[in-house]
Design a protein around this motif. Structure first.
Motif, mmCIF file in Angstrom:
data_model
loop_
_atom_site.group_PDB
_atom_site.id
_atom_site.type_symbol
_atom_site.label_atom_id
_atom_site.label_comp_id
_atom_site.label_asym_id
_atom_site.label_seq_id
_atom_site.Cartn_x
_atom_site.Cartn_y
_atom_site.Cartn_z
ATOM 1 N N ALA A 107 0.853 -1.292 0.014
ATOM 2 C CA ALA A 107 0.045 -0.213 0.095
ATOM 3 C C ALA A 107 0.912 1.207 0.225
ATOM 4 O O ALA A 107 0.509 2.324 -0.642
ATOM 5 N N THR A 108 1.986 1.171 0.838
ATOM 6 C CA THR A 108 2.829 2.371 0.776
ATOM 7 C C THR A 108 3.584 2.562 -0.652
ATOM 8 O O THR A 108 3.728 3.638 -0.966
ATOM 9 N N ALA A 109 4.035 1.343 -1.113
ATOM 10 C CA ALA A 109 4.666 1.666 -2.278
ATOM 11 C C ALA A 109 3.454 2.033 -3.435
ATOM 12 O O ALA A 109 4.036 2.893 -4.308
ATOM 13 N N LYS A 110 2.252 1.783 -3.565
ATOM 14 C CA LYS A 110 1.399 2.408 -4.351
ATOM 15 C C LYS A 110 1.183 3.868 -4.142
ATOM 16 O O LYS A 110 0.863 4.654 -4.924
ATOM 17 N N ALA A 111 1.458 4.286 -2.948
ATOM 18 C CA ALA A 111 1.303 5.591 -2.507
ATOM 19 C C ALA A 111 2.310 6.319 -2.748
ATOM 20 O O ALA A 111 2.289 7.969 -3.123
ATOM 21 N N LEU A 112 3.543 6.008 -2.995
ATOM 22 C CA LEU A 112 4.797 6.753 -3.301
ATOM 23 C C LEU A 112 5.462 5.902 -4.403
ATOM 24 O O LEU A 112 6.593 5.305 -4.391
ATOM 25 N N PRO A 113 4.746 5.975 -5.710
ATOM 26 C CA PRO A 113 5.416 5.451 -6.759
ATOM 27 C C PRO A 113 6.871 6.083 -6.949
ATOM 28 O O PRO A 113 7.763 5.285 -7.936
ATOM 29 N N GLU A 114 6.997 7.220 -6.707
ATOM 30 C CA GLU A 114 8.603 7.829 -6.966
ATOM 31 C C GLU A 114 9.717 6.995 -6.358
ATOM 32 O O GLU A 114 10.775 7.155 -6.643
ATOM 33 N N LEU A 115 9.553 6.282 -5.214
ATOM 34 C CA LEU A 115 10.603 5.644 -4.526
ATOM 35 C C LEU A 115 10.735 4.331 -5.119
ATOM 36 O O LEU A 115 9.908 3.432 -5.276
ATOM 37 N N ASP A 116 12.041 4.087 -5.334
ATOM 38 C CA ASP A 116 12.342 2.626 -5.711
ATOM 39 C C ASP A 116 12.488 1.707 -4.567
ATOM 40 O O ASP A 116 12.147 2.207 -3.437
ATOM 41 N N ALA A 117 12.493 0.337 -4.834
ATOM 42 C CA ALA A 117 12.344 -0.535 -3.720
ATOM 43 C C ALA A 117 13.055 -0.515 -2.671
ATOM 44 O O ALA A 117 12.852 -0.548 -1.481
ATOM 45 N N GLY A 119 8.521 11.658 7.272
ATOM 46 C CA GLY A 119 9.746 10.890 6.758
ATOM 47 C C GLY A 119 9.465 9.999 5.608
ATOM 48 O O GLY A 119 10.104 10.024 4.408
ATOM 49 N N LEU A 120 8.208 9.391 5.600
ATOM 50 C CA LEU A 120 7.895 8.695 4.447
ATOM 51 C C LEU A 120 7.920 9.593 3.007
ATOM 52 O O LEU A 120 8.077 8.868 1.992
ATOM 53 N N THR A 121 7.416 10.501 3.118
ATOM 54 C CA THR A 121 6.915 11.272 2.073
ATOM 55 C C THR A 121 7.964 12.412 1.716
ATOM 56 O O THR A 121 7.678 13.192 0.803
ATOM 57 N N ALA A 122 9.051 12.423 2.487
ATOM 58 C CA ALA A 122 10.163 13.355 1.925
ATOM 59 C C ALA A 122 10.462 13.159 0.558
ATOM 60 O O ALA A 122 10.419 12.223 0.050
#
Length: 226
Positions: free
Chosen positions: A150-160, A212-215
């Motif tokens: 769910a977090t990965a879907k919300a933050l697609p700009e982040l790599d794994a 922190g998660l959305t920085a």
């Protein structure tokens, strides 16, 4: 065995689990002796050995009876959010609140462990006891996978890799905070932080973790500059 005998055995096992749970919170796993547990539970060592066999098995038993309700609540909270979102990403704030709401529900329900279990769970993650390293992944596999997805879907700009780092920091902060640790006491004589109130902790913790998660995405190659 008749019903009365079964009830007595259940009561004995429950007393042992309750005593061990409280003592593990107060003193930690290593510092809690079997003698302390038997005295608190008002049973003899033979009763502990009969129901659990060893201190390690008792420690796992303390968690087994509590982890299932917490995991189910957290996943159910996320299920409702994703159903309402109808395929769209759920915001990071709502994802984090879904998890912390589950922890708060447990913290305010003595029948499911209350705040004592939340602090024990947090303390265990911080101290990383070997006896749980193998068993915890089985309990948390679905929970971690669902929240990470769910977090990965919300933050697609982040790599794994960066996503895993951020989730690592986020949940480290959450568990440390719910453990009741007040780091400021090391530096300030009378800090105003109340690290014993789970709801107050969540009020201040959610925006901190979300920030922190959305920085902004970490610059590629930034790690080589240290």
């Amino acid at each position: 065995m008749n019903g009365l005998g079964e009830t007595r055995q259940l009561d004995t096992a429950t007393r042992i689990l309750d005593a061990a749970e409280a003592l593990f919170v107060e003193h930690g796993f290593e510092a809690t002796s079997m003698r302390m547990i038997t005295q608190r539970a008002e049973v003899n060592l033979a009763a502990v050995n009969y129901h659990f066999g060893s201190k390690d098995a008792l420690f796992q038993g303390v968690f087994t009876r509590r982890l299932t309700p917490l995991t189910q609540l957290a996943v159910q909270n996320l299920d409702r959010l994703e159903a309402a979102a109808q395929g769209e990403p759920v915001s990071v704030e709502r994802i984090m609140r879904a998890f912390m709401d589950a922890a708060l529900d447990i913290a305010h329900d003595p029948k499911r462990g209350g705040v004592i279990f939340v602090r024990l769970l947090s303390r265990t993650f911080i101290e990383a006891h070997p006896v749980l390293r193998e068993s915890l992944p089985w309990h948390y596999e679905e929970l971690v996978a669902r929240y990470a997805k769910a977090t990965a879907k919300a933050l697609p700009e982040l790599d794994a890799i960066e996503l895993q780092w951020r989730l690592n920091f986020a949940f480290s902060a959450i568990f440390n905070a719910f453990a009741g640790n007040n780091i400021l006491r090391l530096f300030v004589i009378d800090p105003v932080v109340n690290a014993r109130d789970p709801r107050l902790i969540a009020t201040y913790l959610v925006p901190f973790v979300v920030a922190g998660l959305t920085a902004p995405v970490t610059a590629k190659g930034a790690g080589s500059s240290f």
